[in-house]
Write a protein that holds these residues in place. Sequence first.
Motif: not given
Lengths: 175, 175
Positions: A132-134, A19-20, A156-159, A161-163
Motif C-alpha cells: 500500500v503506498p503512503v 485492525y481497529a 480487501t479487508e486487509d487492503q 485497513a492498511l490504506e
Amino acid sequence: MVHADSSNFAEGQSKKAVYAQVLEQARLLFDGQRNWVCNFSNTAALLWNAYHSLPFPSASVNWAGFYFTDPSNPSRLLLGPFQGQVACQIIALGRGVCGTAAKEGRTQLVEDVENFPGHIACDGASRSEVVVPVVKSGKVVAIIDIDCAELNGFTTEDQEALEELAQLLAEACDF
Amino acid sequence: MVHADSSNFAEGQSKKAVYAQVLEQARLLFDGQRNWVCNFSNTAALLWNAYHSLPFPSASVNWAGFYFTDPSNPSRLLLGPFQGQVACQIIALGRGVCGTAAKEGRTQLVEDVENFPGHIACDGASRSEVVVPVVKSGKVVAIIDIDCAELNGFTTEDQEALEELAQLLAEACDF
C-alpha cells in the motif's frame, strides 16, 4: 500502561477488531511525534504482533514493514523499519510488487507472488503480498509491505485497513 | 542466496559463531549501501534472529534494535528500527540504561534492570539489558539496545561483539 502493551493483541479477536486496535494505538503513539523513522518502527511492531494474534492465514505473515522513497534518488525505494527476516535494500520504481505500487501510487493485492511479473523474492517463503503506498502531497513517500507464507494471505479487508493506516502515516509524519 | 537467508542461523551453533555470522552478513549487506535507516533495519533483523537461534538466556531476548540521536534536538534519543514489541519513542540523554549509555558514550551491561537507577520500563517483561553506543567522529549518533526477559541475559562476550558491530555501523553508515 507500558508501551509494549500497545502491541499485545488478545487472542480470538476478529480481524476487524485487531485492525481497529492497530489504528487506535498508532494514533496514540503518533500524538506529539512526527519523526517518520520512529513512527514507522512502532507501526511495524503493531502490524507484526497484530497478524500473529490472528488465525491462519494472517498468522503466517513472515514480513511486515516499510520501504521509503530514497531522498537522494526518487527513482528507487530503500528498505525501512520492519519485522521479519533480512530483506532487499533497494527496489527500483516499477520493479516487483513494491516498485509497482510505488510507481502507480496504487495498492497491489497479490494472491500468488509467483504470478506477478518481475516479482522480487527477498524471501523464497513468501507466497502472497499486499503493498500500500503512503502518499503525501501527491507524492509516494513510502510503501507498507506485508508478506505471507501462504497463498491468498490478504483480502480487501486487509487492503482497506492498511490504506487507512497509510493515510494516517502520511498525515502524522514528516518525511 | 535470497536476502532472508542472511538471517537464517543454524541451530546448535555457539554464541561466538552466531555473532561471527551477524558481523559477516552485516558487512556484506552494508556493501554499497550507506543509508543508516536501511542498514539499521536489516541489522535489527540479524540480531533478533541470531538470539532466537541460541539457547537460554539469549533465546529470551524480547527486544533488539536502535535508538538514534534526534537531529533536531541532540539532548534526546528517538526510537529507531527494531524487532519486538512497541517501545518508548523518546529517551532523554542521561535517563535510564539507553540514556546513560548515550550520555557517557560507554556500554551499559545490566544484569538486573530493576537495580539500575531511573530504569525506563518500555516493557515490564524485560529483566536485563545491554546498550552499546554507536560513535561517529566523536559523537554518539545512535545506540544498540538489546533487552532480555531473563536476569543476566548478557555477558562480556555479547558486549564485545556488539561493540564491534557498533564500530562497523559507524563506519558503514551516513547519519
